[in-house]
Design an enzyme around this catalytic site. Structure first.
Site: not given
Ligand code: NAI
Length: 506
Positions: A125, A146, A158, A196
């Site tokens: 993001s 995205h 996106e 965003n």
């Molecule tokens: P989250 O914290 O819920 O999930 C991230 C997951 O990635 C965790 O389960 C973690 O254990 C895992 N992880 C961390 N490092 C890792 C690695 N090296 N290899 C494999 N797995 C790994 O985070 P979320 O919210 O799902 O966000 C993930 C991505 O999506 C981020 O880049 C965030 O900016 C993006 N994003 C999030 C949104 C949201 O509303 N939460 C919306 C759009 C994009």
């Protein structure tokens, strides 16, 4: 290198099984694609797959999906325990922690495993796709997909090509987004992409209004819903998303656009976040979620007055419309000309406060009340006083407006009321996105309607209000406040001057 995401046997590998990754994996599997899921944390993939299964059980129970279809989806969703298992993937979608170094490490490791023509797309993001790609041996294979939270529900995705992406990247990503049943828009690799970025007007301008004591959070929410037709008020939205998340995005966009004043975060919001008033998740934000919400007192006390027999209305910017409404409620109205010595004087300014409008029109400030006729697509009125407005004059004004059958919110003096200034900022930020070539004008509107759930995209909103009226609001706000955040974009100014749609390309 030739990339092709349209192959029928395409395999997708999703990295990160958290909030986003599990939803993205579900969407891909539901589109008939074999989908592999990996997470660095032990047990995370099993949890995610179980959660997807539970969600689909709900769909089956509601009759939206057959048991057989659910089984097929679950069969296509396969856990990975090692990176090497991603080898068959033609597309990697990365949704791991938002950390540049960690993402680059993962991408570099994957490059040794996946096919040379496989694409790696980040769901980032707030990082630049180009910057993440710069850590790769083949940056041309890296792009951005995205998604929005929750991915199975949110229709928009996106598509982002980095500066060194393969020329076909955007087109291939768009094809893939359509294939999984979502609506694509193409954004350039710029801070916040479209959604965003476009979202940096609604909450922040609303916060400024509350910070300045013009109206309460509940009053602003009421006006944005009942006067402007938004589905959620800005403070309801802040509480839902979480003040910490929203404030961090605000700071990121502000910083990455090098302190562009338009995106200035709220200092008060920083205090709220530091104090743990995050919204629903901490049970206290702008509203109290721990018990029955207390009803906040009105910002401006109104002394009840009988409906006036006659009023005077300035004959400019929607004054005639207001006069007609008041007349239909049985009030004698003098439209324009020299006002008499008694009674309420109504003004309907654009981008001006009640004080400035009263003085410009040489009216007695004690009898002057401003009404927002531009920012009233729906029923609710805004009645705005100046510091000298007599309580009886405000009371009579509110009674007169109320006699038309619509509710009224009384506010303190504000250049641009509440709705005008929030709407003008939404339009102006949308115009800036168009001006910076982040996306095509119609795509900007699609992104905002689907990604932010606004009733209209920013350019369509500007067209509805009239580009010239929006420009007048911003120019008025800029002139009175001398605050650079209100300077109009040239995209808006040119189109307003030419009298054409804000969708008009250069
Ligand atoms: P989250 O914290 O819920 O999930 C991230 C997951 O990635 C965790 O389960 C973690 O254990 C895992 N992880 C961390 N490092 C890792 C690695 N090296 N290899 C494999 N797995 C790994 O985070 P979320 O919210 O799902 O966000 C993930 C991505 O999506 C981020 O880049 C965030 O900016 C993006 N994003 C999030 C949104 C949201 O509303 N939460 C919306 C759009 C994009």
């Amino acid at each position: 290198m030739t990339i092709d995401l349209s192959k029928s046997d395409l395999v997708v590998a999703v990295f990160g099984a958290g909030t986003m990754g599990r939803g993205i994996a579900q969407v891909c599997a539901q589109a008939g694609i074999t989908t592999l899921l990996y997470d660095a944390r032990d047990g995370a993939v099993a949890e995610a797959i179980a959660a997807v299964g539970k969600g689909l059980d709900g769909q089956v129970a509601k009759g939206r999906m057959t048991e057989e279809a659910k089984r097929d989806v679950m069969a296509r969703l396969k856990p990975m325990t090692t990176l090497a298992e991603a080898a068959p993937a033609g597309l990697v979608i990365e949704a791991i922690v938002e950390d540049l170094a960690v993402k680059r490490d993962l991408f570099r490791a994957l490059e040794d495993i996946i096919a040379p023509d496989a694409v790696i797309a980040s769901n980032t993001s707030s990082l630049s796709v180009t910057e993440i790609a710069a850590g790769c041996a083949k940056p041309e294979r890296v792009g951005g997909l995205h998604f929005f939270n929750p991915p199975p529900v949110m229709k928009l995705v996106e598509a982002i090509a980095g500066l060194r992406s393969e020329p076909a990247m955007a087109k291939e990503l768009v094809g893939f987004i359509k294939r999984i049943g979502k609506v694509p828009i193409v954004a350039t690799d710029t801070p916040g992409f479209v959604v965003n970025h476009a979202g940096r007007a609604y909450g922040p301008e609303a916060l400024r209004i509350v910070d300045q004591g013009i109206a309460s959070a509940a009053e602003v929410d009421g006006l944005m819903k009942e006067a402007a037709g938004f589905r959620m008020g800005p403070f309801e939205l802040l509480d839902l998303v979480g003040g910490d998340v929203t404030h961090a995005v605000m700071e990121s966009i502000y910083g990455r656009y090098y302190d562009e004043p338009m995106y200035q975060p709220s200092a008060q919001m920083a205090v709220r976040v530091a104090g743990g008033l995050l919204g629903r998740k901490s049970k206290q934000g702008f509203y109290d979620y721990s018990a029955t919400p207390a009803v906040s007192p009105p910002t401006v006390a109104i002394s009840a007055q009988p409906k006036p027999v006659s009023v005077w209305v300035a004959d400019e910017d929607g004054g005639a419309d207001l006069a007609a409404l008041l007349q239909s409620a049985g009030i004698a109205v003098t439209l324009g000309g020299t006002p008499g010595t008694e009674g309420v004087l109504f003004v309907t300014p654009l981008g001006e406060d009640c004080t400035a409008a009263a003085l410009r029109l040489k009216l007695d400030p004690a009898r002057t009340v401003a009404v927002d006729m531009l920012g009233r697509f729906k029923g609710r009125y805004t009645a705005m006083k100046n510091p000298l407005t007599a309580p009886e004059a405000l009371g009579a004004a509110v009674a007169a407006l109320g006699a038309t059958g619509a509710p009224v919110t009384a506010i303190n003096d504000s250049t641009g009321f509440v709705v005008q200034r929030i709407a003008a900022m939404i339009v102006n930020v949308g115009c800036r996105i168009a001006e910076l070539r982040v996306a095509a004008p119609l795509d900007i509107d699609t992104a905002v309607e689907l990604g932010l759930n606004y009733p209209k995209g920013p350019l369509a909103l500007g067209n509805l209000l009239g580009p010239a009226a929006v420009l007048k609001v911003l120019d008025g706000m800029f002139a009175l406040t001398q605050d650079p955040k209100y300077r109009a974009t040239t995209w808006l100014r040119r189109r307003a001057m030419l009298g054409v749609s804000l969708h008009t390309p250069d």
